[in-house]
Motif scaffolding. Structure first.
Motif, PDB file in Angstrom:
ATOM      1  N   GLU A  79       0.814  -1.224   0.000  1.00  0.00           N
ATOM      2  CA  GLU A  79       0.000   0.000   0.000  1.00  0.00           C
ATOM      3  C   GLU A  79       0.848   1.274   0.000  1.00  0.00           C
ATOM      4  OE1 GLU A  79       0.160  -1.619   4.266  1.00  0.00           O
ATOM      5  OE2 GLU A  79       0.023  -2.385   2.203  1.00  0.00           O
ATOM      6  N   TRP A  80       2.147   1.166   0.200  1.00  0.00           N
ATOM      7  CA  TRP A  80       3.025   2.338   0.166  1.00  0.00           C
ATOM      8  C   TRP A  80       3.601   2.594  -1.226  1.00  0.00           C
ATOM      9  CZ3 TRP A  80       6.844   2.218   4.946  1.00  0.00           C
ATOM     10  CH2 TRP A  80       6.111   2.047   6.115  1.00  0.00           C
ATOM     11  N   ARG A  81       3.515   1.625  -2.104  1.00  0.00           N
ATOM     12  CA  ARG A  81       4.357   1.646  -3.300  1.00  0.00           C
ATOM     13  C   ARG A  81       3.974   2.726  -4.301  1.00  0.00           C
ATOM     14  NH1 ARG A  81       5.186  -4.949  -4.034  1.00  0.00           N
ATOM     15  NH2 ARG A  81       5.976  -5.246  -1.905  1.00  0.00           N
ATOM     16  N   GLN A  82       2.704   3.019  -4.455  1.00  0.00           N
ATOM     17  CA  GLN A  82       2.320   4.060  -5.400  1.00  0.00           C
ATOM     18  C   GLN A  82       2.856   5.415  -4.959  1.00  0.00           C
ATOM     19  OE1 GLN A  82       1.049   4.066  -8.428  1.00  0.00           O
ATOM     20  NE2 GLN A  82       1.255   6.305  -8.438  1.00  0.00           N
ATOM     21  N   ARG A  83       2.741   5.701  -3.661  1.00  0.00           N
ATOM     22  CA  ARG A  83       3.262   6.981  -3.175  1.00  0.00           C
ATOM     23  C   ARG A  83       4.780   7.011  -3.261  1.00  0.00           C
ATOM     24  NH1 ARG A  83       3.079  11.967  -3.732  1.00  0.00           N
ATOM     25  NH2 ARG A  83       3.918  13.197  -1.990  1.00  0.00           N
ATOM     26  N   LEU A  84       5.421   5.876  -2.996  1.00  0.00           N
ATOM     27  CA  LEU A  84       6.867   5.796  -3.130  1.00  0.00           C
ATOM     28  C   LEU A  84       7.285   6.121  -4.560  1.00  0.00           C
ATOM     29  CD1 LEU A  84       9.705   5.033  -2.089  1.00  0.00           C
ATOM     30  CD2 LEU A  84       9.166   2.663  -2.709  1.00  0.00           C
ATOM     31  N   ARG A  85       6.568   5.583  -5.518  1.00  0.00           N
ATOM     32  CA  ARG A  85       6.883   5.866  -6.920  1.00  0.00           C
ATOM     33  C   ARG A  85       6.779   7.359  -7.203  1.00  0.00           C
ATOM     34  NH1 ARG A  85       9.811   6.130 -11.116  1.00  0.00           N
ATOM     35  NH2 ARG A  85       8.710   6.851 -12.951  1.00  0.00           N
ATOM     36  N   GLU A  86       5.770   8.014  -6.683  1.00  0.00           N
ATOM     37  CA  GLU A  86       5.600   9.444  -6.917  1.00  0.00           C
ATOM     38  C   GLU A  86       6.746  10.244  -6.297  1.00  0.00           C
ATOM     39  OE1 GLU A  86       0.700   9.069  -6.851  1.00  0.00           O
ATOM     40  OE2 GLU A  86       1.778   9.997  -5.177  1.00  0.00           O
ATOM     41  N   LEU A  87       7.197   9.823  -5.125  1.00  0.00           N
ATOM     42  CA  LEU A  87       8.316  10.516  -4.479  1.00  0.00           C
ATOM     43  C   LEU A  87       9.605  10.324  -5.269  1.00  0.00           C
ATOM     44  CD1 LEU A  87       7.607   9.619  -0.741  1.00  0.00           C
ATOM     45  CD2 LEU A  87       7.256  11.832  -1.856  1.00  0.00           C
ATOM     46  N   VAL A  88       9.838   9.107  -5.740  1.00  0.00           N
ATOM     47  CA  VAL A  88      11.038   8.835  -6.538  1.00  0.00           C
ATOM     48  C   VAL A  88      11.014   9.665  -7.811  1.00  0.00           C
ATOM     49  CG1 VAL A  88      12.268   7.091  -7.864  1.00  0.00           C
ATOM     50  CG2 VAL A  88      11.385   6.527  -5.595  1.00  0.00           C
ATOM     51  N   GLU A  89       9.881   9.668  -8.478  1.00  0.00           N
ATOM     52  CA  GLU A  89       9.768  10.411  -9.733  1.00  0.00           C
ATOM     53  C   GLU A  89      10.051  11.887  -9.507  1.00  0.00           C
ATOM     54  OE1 GLU A  89       5.815  10.920 -11.733  1.00  0.00           O
ATOM     55  OE2 GLU A  89       6.789   9.700 -13.276  1.00  0.00           O
ATOM     56  N   SER A  90       9.613  12.398  -8.373  1.00  0.00           N
ATOM     57  CA  SER A  90       9.770  13.815  -8.079  1.00  0.00           C
ATOM     58  C   SER A  90      11.239  14.229  -8.003  1.00  0.00           C
ATOM     59  CB  SER A  90       9.076  14.164  -6.763  1.00  0.00           C
ATOM     60  OG  SER A  90       9.290  15.515  -6.413  1.00  0.00           O
ATOM     61  N   ILE A  91      12.108  13.371  -7.435  1.00  0.00           N
ATOM     62  CA  ILE A  91      13.504  13.799  -7.283  1.00  0.00           C
ATOM     63  C   ILE A  91      14.251  13.806  -8.607  1.00  0.00           C
ATOM     64  CG2 ILE A  91      13.568  12.902  -4.927  1.00  0.00           C
ATOM     65  CD1 ILE A  91      15.627  10.794  -6.066  1.00  0.00           C
ATOM     66  N   PHE A  92      13.740  13.071  -9.616  1.00  0.00           N
ATOM     67  CA  PHE A  92      14.428  13.031 -10.897  1.00  0.00           C
ATOM     68  C   PHE A  92      13.921  14.102 -11.868  1.00  0.00           C
ATOM     69  CE2 PHE A  92      15.028   8.398  -9.761  1.00  0.00           C
ATOM     70  CZ  PHE A  92      16.360   8.560  -9.437  1.00  0.00           C
ATOM     71  N   LEU A  93      12.811  14.746 -11.522  1.00  0.00           N
ATOM     72  CA  LEU A  93      12.258  15.773 -12.389  1.00  0.00           C
ATOM     73  C   LEU A  93      12.907  17.110 -12.096  1.00  0.00           C
ATOM     74  CD1 LEU A  93       8.456  14.868 -12.233  1.00  0.00           C
ATOM     75  CD2 LEU A  93      10.150  14.140 -13.931  1.00  0.00           C
ATOM     76  N   THR A  94      13.024  17.940 -13.120  1.00  0.00           N
ATOM     77  CA  THR A  94      13.619  19.257 -12.933  1.00  0.00           C
ATOM     78  C   THR A  94      12.603  20.381 -13.105  1.00  0.00           C
ATOM     79  OG1 THR A  94      14.396  19.022 -15.222  1.00  0.00           O
ATOM     80  CG2 THR A  94      15.997  18.668 -13.480  1.00  0.00           C
ATOM     81  N   ASN A  95      11.320  20.026 -13.170  1.00  0.00           N
ATOM     82  CA  ASN A  95      10.290  21.050 -13.305  1.00  0.00           C
ATOM     83  C   ASN A  95       9.421  21.113 -12.051  1.00  0.00           C
ATOM     84  OD1 ASN A  95       9.058  18.576 -13.667  1.00  0.00           O
ATOM     85  ND2 ASN A  95       7.758  19.221 -15.375  1.00  0.00           N
ATOM     86  N   VAL A  96      10.060  20.904 -10.881  1.00  0.00           N
ATOM     87  CA  VAL A  96       9.328  20.956  -9.618  1.00  0.00           C
ATOM     88  C   VAL A  96       9.627  22.276  -8.907  1.00  0.00           C
ATOM     89  CG1 VAL A  96       9.206  18.466  -9.289  1.00  0.00           C
ATOM     90  CG2 VAL A  96      11.220  19.702  -8.491  1.00  0.00           C
ATOM     91  N   THR A  97       8.722  22.657  -8.031  1.00  0.00           N
ATOM     92  CA  THR A  97       8.882  23.915  -7.303  1.00  0.00           C
ATOM     93  C   THR A  97       9.750  23.690  -6.063  1.00  0.00           C
ATOM     94  OG1 THR A  97       6.957  23.552  -5.874  1.00  0.00           O
ATOM     95  CG2 THR A  97       6.557  24.581  -8.035  1.00  0.00           C
ATOM     96  N   PRO A  98      10.333  24.779  -5.505  1.00  0.00           N
ATOM     97  CA  PRO A  98      11.106  24.636  -4.262  1.00  0.00           C
ATOM     98  C   PRO A  98      10.295  24.017  -3.130  1.00  0.00           C
ATOM     99  CG  PRO A  98      11.547  26.763  -5.275  1.00  0.00           C
ATOM    100  CD  PRO A  98      10.437  26.143  -6.061  1.00  0.00           C
ATOM    101  N   GLU A  99       9.018  24.374  -3.056  1.00  0.00           N
ATOM    102  CA  GLU A  99       8.163  23.812  -2.006  1.00  0.00           C
ATOM    103  C   GLU A  99       7.999  22.308  -2.178  1.00  0.00           C
ATOM    104  OE1 GLU A  99       7.648  28.044  -2.469  1.00  0.00           O
ATOM    105  OE2 GLU A  99       7.368  26.420  -3.938  1.00  0.00           O
ATOM    106  N   GLU A 100       7.863  21.858  -3.416  1.00  0.00           N
ATOM    107  CA  GLU A 100       7.735  20.422  -3.678  1.00  0.00           C
ATOM    108  C   GLU A 100       9.028  19.681  -3.333  1.00  0.00           C
ATOM    109  OE1 GLU A 100       4.554  20.254  -7.393  1.00  0.00           O
ATOM    110  OE2 GLU A 100       6.638  20.823  -7.791  1.00  0.00           O
ATOM    111  N   VAL A 101      10.168  20.313  -3.601  1.00  0.00           N
ATOM    112  CA  VAL A 101      11.455  19.702  -3.269  1.00  0.00           C
ATOM    113  C   VAL A 101      11.552  19.441  -1.771  1.00  0.00           C
ATOM    114  CG1 VAL A 101      13.952  20.040  -3.219  1.00  0.00           C
ATOM    115  CG2 VAL A 101      12.654  20.683  -5.257  1.00  0.00           C
ATOM    116  N   VAL A 102      11.258  20.460  -0.973  1.00  0.00           N
ATOM    117  CA  VAL A 102      11.349  20.339   0.484  1.00  0.00           C
ATOM    118  C   VAL A 102      10.360  19.294   0.993  1.00  0.00           C
ATOM    119  CG1 VAL A 102      11.017  21.551   2.669  1.00  0.00           C
ATOM    120  CG2 VAL A 102      12.212  22.678   0.776  1.00  0.00           C
TER     121      VAL A 102
END
Length: 412
Positions: free
Chosen positions: A169-192
């Motif tokens: 039940e954690w894996r979908q959210r884990l995938r979203e978190l992983v994807e977020s660190i590899f993207l370069t179009n995220v906001t500073p708030e999303e990074v933190v």
């Protein structure tokens, strides 16, 4: 942000959306052996541009992997809101040197063995077959299926999560978190927010496995520490698990996507593969790793003293990128046909998994997964075809990841 290296080094702005990794790499090679590249946030770093120089860089003992040696972090120019900070400021074997690197790597080497990975083959084959059975159910009314989310992603994600006993039940959210660190179009708030949430999630995972042990790598790493053999602090353990959960599926996801795309856009090579044996599919995987490696530009290394690379002076504390996917098509190393996808090519050393003391520990798992997944897909669906023009495939918006954000196909 300004750069402390000499002003006459040629400069190129890397596209943060990763629209043309190979075109950028070719332009970088044309500019010279060392170039200045501008990253998101107007951060200037350096990059070496050839296979030979990257191979030398990753084995140079005067060049550190520890982000604490980056002058821009020391001066406060790089903050925790920078979009790429999640790939830089972690505490694991990838961002350490010498004795610390060996101390952090040894427990994983002892638990993540080649034999343990090979023992996963039956479960991997079962997982792949279940996903292939389900592919038609994901088809749109016009018969199109996106291979990336419905096959290329769950193959490695399921396996790495099972290895580390991540609750389903954690894996979908884990995938979203992983994807977020590899993207370069995220906001500073999303990074933190991503950094905070991934830390909380993995802290919960470690505490859960302390209470409920199993035959998994999280439990094995905890037990080694409790026995006093290979102790990791809680922070080191969390960041080591994070390393494997990210690298353990993101790169293999890209490898499978890139392999399918390469074969579907090179019919003669696909025919050779379909008529070949296991060794032929091994050649498909290795040629994909060379020709279209899933890692684009990997940050970073930091000279511990002033050095020279190809006659170019590099000051202590500068950050140096390694363009792994780009140097796979360096004709100086791979020959005049380096731009061609050719599974009959005589084997040549590539750098898709890095090199030197930091050579990727998960290389054998990635190769196993691709060598099972690719032939199984084309065997089950021999009339597989692209449902879009190759030039219309949109890349993952990342200067790090090199693959298509979606890969629509018709199963046939």
């Amino acid at each position: 942000m300004t750069d402390s290296v000499t002003a006459d080094i040629p400069t190129i702005h890397l596209d943060p959306m990763g629209a043309d990794h190979h075109g950028e790499a070719a332009r970088m090679r044309e500019l010279g052996p060392v170039v200045r590249v501008i990253l998101p946030g107007d951060v200037a770093v350096l990059a070496v541009t050839t296979h030979e120089l990257v191979a030398q860089l990753v084995t140079n003992p005067l060049v550190s992997k520890d982000w604490r040696n980056w002058s821009k972090i020391q001066s406060g120019e790089i903050t925790d809101e920078w979009p790429l900070v999640g790939m830089i400021k972690v505490t694991n074997m990838v961002t350490s040197d010498g004795d610390t690197h060996q101390r952090l790597r040894r427990p994983v080497t002892r638990t993540f063995t080649r034999g343990r990975v090979e023992d996963l083959r039956p479960r991997l084959e079962e997982n792949v077959n279940q996903l292939l059975d389900a592919l038609p159910s994901h088809a749109s009314p016009d018969g199109v299926v996106d291979v990336r989310p419905h096959f290329a992603y769950p193959v490695p994600m399921n396996m790495i999560c099972e290895l580390f006993a991540v609750p389903v039940e954690w894996r979908q959210r884990l995938r979203e978190l992983v994807e977020s660190i590899f993207l370069t179009n995220v906001t500073p708030e999303e990074v933190v927010a991503t950094q905070r949430e991934r830390h909380e999630m993995l802290n919960r995972l470690v505490n859960l496995r302390r209470e409920e042990r199993g035959n998994d790598l999280t439990s094995a790493l905890i037990e080694l520490g409790e026995q006093g053999e290979e102790h990791l602090t809680q922070e080191e353990l969390i960041d080591t698990i994070w390393l494997f959960l990210t690298a353990g599926h993101e790169t293999t996801l890209g490898l499978i996507v890139n392999g399918v795309r390469a074969l579907l856009t090179h019919p003669s090579q696909l025919e050779l593969a379909m008529n070949g044996d296991a060794a032929t599919w091994h050649a498909v995987v290795e040629e994909t790793l060379r020709w279209d490696a899933p890692i684009g530009n990997f940050p970073a290394r930091y000279p511990l003293e002033d050095i020279e690379i190809a006659g170019v002076p590099i000051p202590r504390g500068e950050a140096i990128l390694a363009p792994y996917s780009g140097v796979g098509r360096d004709s100086a190393h791979h020959g005049k046909t380096a731009d061609e996808f050719d599974i009959t090519r005589p084997p040549t050393k590539h750098l898709a998994f890095g090199g030197g003391p930091h050579f990727c520990l998960g290389a054998h798992l990635a190769r196993l997964e691709a060598n099972v997944a690719l032939p199984a897909l084309f065997s089950r669906y021999p009339n597989l075809s692209l449902a879009a023009k190759p030039d219309d495939l949109v890349p993952v918006p990342s200067f790090f990841s090199n693959s298509a954000a979606s890969l629509p196909v018709r199963l046939g």
